[in-house]
Scaffold this motif. Structure first.
Motif, short mmCIF file in Angstrom:
data_model
loop_
_atom_site.label_atom_id
_atom_site.label_comp_id
_atom_site.label_asym_id
_atom_site.label_seq_id
_atom_site.Cartn_x
_atom_site.Cartn_y
_atom_site.Cartn_z
N ALA A 1 37.56 60.39 -26.23
CA ALA A 1 37.11 59.20 -25.51
C ALA A 1 35.67 58.86 -25.90
O ALA A 1 34.82 59.75 -25.93
CB ALA A 1 37.21 59.41 -24.01
N PRO A 2 35.37 57.60 -26.17
CA PRO A 2 34.00 57.20 -26.49
C PRO A 2 33.18 57.00 -25.21
O PRO A 2 33.74 56.87 -24.12
CB PRO A 2 34.18 55.88 -27.22
N VAL B 1 30.05 55.80 -29.85
CA VAL B 1 30.49 54.46 -29.45
C VAL B 1 31.63 54.07 -30.38
O VAL B 1 31.57 54.29 -31.59
CB VAL B 1 29.33 53.45 -29.56
N LEU B 2 32.67 53.49 -29.81
CA LEU B 2 33.77 52.95 -30.59
C LEU B 2 33.46 51.48 -30.89
O LEU B 2 33.22 50.69 -29.97
CB LEU B 2 35.08 53.06 -29.80
N ILE B 3 33.44 51.13 -32.17
CA ILE B 3 33.14 49.75 -32.57
C ILE B 3 34.42 49.10 -33.07
O ILE B 3 35.15 49.68 -33.89
CB ILE B 3 32.10 49.71 -33.70
N ILE B 4 34.69 47.91 -32.58
CA ILE B 4 35.79 47.07 -33.08
C ILE B 4 35.14 45.90 -33.79
O ILE B 4 34.43 45.09 -33.17
CB ILE B 4 36.69 46.58 -31.93
N GLY C 1 27.18 49.32 -33.00
CA GLY C 1 27.00 50.66 -32.46
C GLY C 1 25.60 50.91 -31.95
O GLY C 1 25.40 51.51 -30.89
N LEU C 2 24.59 50.42 -32.69
CA LEU C 2 23.21 50.60 -32.25
C LEU C 2 22.93 49.82 -30.97
O LEU C 2 22.21 50.30 -30.08
CB LEU C 2 22.26 50.16 -33.36
N ALA C 3 23.49 48.60 -30.87
CA ALA C 3 23.29 47.81 -29.66
C ALA C 3 23.87 48.52 -28.45
O ALA C 3 23.24 48.60 -27.38
CB ALA C 3 23.92 46.43 -29.82
N ALA C 4 25.08 49.07 -28.61
CA ALA C 4 25.67 49.83 -27.51
C ALA C 4 24.84 51.06 -27.20
O ALA C 4 24.74 51.49 -26.05
CB ALA C 4 27.11 50.21 -27.86
N GLY C 5 24.22 51.64 -28.24
CA GLY C 5 23.35 52.79 -28.03
C GLY C 5 22.15 52.46 -27.17
O GLY C 5 21.68 53.29 -26.37
N VAL C 6 21.63 51.24 -27.30
CA VAL C 6 20.54 50.80 -26.43
C VAL C 6 21.03 50.76 -24.98
O VAL C 6 20.35 51.21 -24.05
CB VAL C 6 19.99 49.42 -26.87
N ALA C 7 22.25 50.23 -24.78
CA ALA C 7 22.82 50.16 -23.43
C ALA C 7 23.02 51.55 -22.84
O ALA C 7 22.91 51.74 -21.63
CB ALA C 7 24.15 49.41 -23.46
N LEU C 8 23.29 52.53 -23.70
CA LEU C 8 23.50 53.91 -23.24
C LEU C 8 22.20 54.69 -23.07
O LEU C 8 22.22 55.82 -22.58
CB LEU C 8 24.40 54.66 -24.24
N GLY C 9 21.09 54.09 -23.49
CA GLY C 9 19.81 54.78 -23.38
C GLY C 9 19.48 55.66 -24.57
O GLY C 9 18.52 56.43 -24.52
#
Length: 479
Positions: free
Chosen positions: A66-67, A3-6, A423-431
């Motif tokens: 690409a992320p 995941v790319l974090i800004i 990043g962890l929050a996006a990881g939840v969205a990604l499963g």
């Protein structure tokens, strides 16, 4: 997978990559310092912020591929108003510390509308009144997350999330919609405000980035730090000690109805998933690391903030010196804007080491007040406090904090847990993970510091009493 974090802080913008194990890599950072044209005004160059985000994200994609998605974490309540026809802000953004609308807030309070100058609400109204008085230009308003998502999507994604929206002063109690009574009073057109979406999920696509990656997470900085430190279940709390300090504790259940709770904490939306919001309580210290900067820059007791640790450690104790950190007043639990810092117990034998140690111990004792307030208001039983931020590197301070709260302090494995949380929050969205609460199992502190002593509570309470109401007119202000 990554995941790319800004991550947009008060002083810099950075990007990094998060892996499924929660580790970060590939950090890129540029300064994004606030501008203070006159005392009380805090501005930032929003246009340059957008350019920097696009450039850093593009460099990350070119270097690392690409992320799977993008997360945005950001300082909360800082406000941008821009023209959608050009994509350019109409003026410098107003930072969350900006106080130019304090008079507007007092007038609105007299009319029954309780808003603070650090909310986005009066900042948006101020900018609209200056650049679109008749509201005919169709200007857009948002916090930094909204502006960056709009810029990086080429105007296709106009969203915010509950964690940021709940800090604007413009939402309903549930932070799921804009409050029509407030936006009508401030004459902020509904069409100028973004959609309030979930904090994680598929929130839009960022078409100006190669591959048009999905935006998978949007979080305010303190809520992202909670996730990054695993403070996502009841009885877990984190504190970030930076310029100021914020202590947050997860409080599942319905949002408290009070705008400020009995011990001086604020209910905030922690995060939203599938339309369900998880709430938290936040306790606030208006000045933490600022006090160390005062010793360095104004008193010139040492050359680098990190030197405060060794200097304070060179003496066994503060020799009876007590410092109450209140250059901007006292936050939770006192909420006295008229209080000012006090240094007590000086003798002819007091050295700069004693003063430095007293300053670090004073910030620690204020931290203990935040924790006590959060426990009182939430009913949580917090057996250890998790910390991040610049002051978490100061061993003398961390030990003083453990002594002040009389329980262990768990130091974050990363200095700034905000990006990790995004990043962890996006990881939840990604499963990658089952849920946000499941992230609690990932917490592994870099160090656990046990208490080795205690402070004189009566002396501290007397020192706090003495610094209060130094400017009675400011002490009378309530937000």
């Amino acid at each position: 997978m990554s995941v790319l974090i800004i991550d947009v802080g008060t002083s810099s913008i950075r990007v990094a990559r998060a892996a499924p194990d929660g580790s970060l890599s590939g950090e890129r950072r540029v300064p994004a310092l606030p501008i203070t044209p006159v005392p009380g005004l805090v501005e930032f160059d929003a246009e340059e912020l957008g350019r920097s985000a696009l450039r850093l994200a593009t460099e990350s994609i070119e270097a690392d591929g690409a992320p799977d998605g993008v997360a945005i974490t950001n300082q909360r309540a800082s406000t941008v108003v821009w023209d959608p026809s050009t994509g350019r802000p109409v003026a410098p953004g107003q930072g969350w510390q900006d106080l130019r609308t304090v008079g507007d807030c007092l007038v609105l309070a007299a009319e029954g509308l309780r808003l603070a100058p650090n909310h986005s609400a009066t900042k948006m109204a101020n900018l609209l009144n200056e650049f679109d008085l008749d509201r005919s230009r169709g200007l857009l308003c948002g916090t930094i997350d909204t502006f960056l998502a709009w810029i990086l999507s080429g105007g296709a994604t106009f969203v915010t999330d509950a964690s940021n929206a709940s800090m604007t002063g413009l939402t309903t109690t549930a932070a799921d919609a804009w409050n029509s009574a407030v936006i009508d009073k401030l004459n902020i057109p509904l069409a100028s405000l973004p959609t309030i979406g979930d904090s994680l999920g598929h929130l839009g696509s960022l078409d100006r980035l190669a591959g048009a990656p999905p935006l998978l997470a949007v979080l305010g900085d303190q809520q992202a730090s909670m996730i990054g430190q695993g403070a996502v279940v009841p009885d877990a709390a984190k504190a970030t000690f930076g310029t100021g300090a914020m202590l947050d504790v997860c409080t599942p259940g319905d949002r408290p109805t009070e705008p400020r709770t009995a011990a001086g904490c604020f209910p905030i939306a922690g995060w939203s998933v599938g339309g369900t919001r998880t709430w938290a309580l936040e306790a606030i210290m208006l000045s933490a690391g600022t006090n160390v900067e005062w010793l360095r820059d104004d008193l010139e007791l040492f050359g680098d903030a990190a030197d405060s640790d060794a200097l304070a450690a060179s003496v066994d104790d503060a020799d009876g010196v007590v410092f109450v950190p209140a250059p901007l007043g006292l936050g939770t639990p006192h909420w006295d804007y008229g209080a000012r810092s006090g240094l007590f117990g000086l003798t002819r034998g007091t050295t700069k080491a004693h003063v430095t140690r007293a300053v670090l111990e004073g910030v620690a004792q204020r931290g203990a007040e935040l924790l006590a307030a959060a426990e009182a208001d939430s009913g949580a039983d917090i057996d250890a406090l998790r910390i991040d931020g610049g002051m978490s590197l100061n061993a003398t301070f961390v030990q003083a904090l453990a002594n002040a709260i009389t329980r262990p302090v768990e130091v974050s494995p990363v200095l700034e847990a905000t990006a990790r949380g995004g990043g962890l929050a996006a990881g939840v969205a990604l499963g990658w993970f089952d849920s946000v609460p499941a992230l609690a199992e990932l917490w592994q502190p870099a160090e656990v510091v046990e208490p080795t002593g205690e402070f004189n509570g009566e002396r501290w309470a007397e020192a706090v009493r003495r610094v209060g109401h130094w400017h009675p007119d400011l002490s009378a202000i309530e937000f």
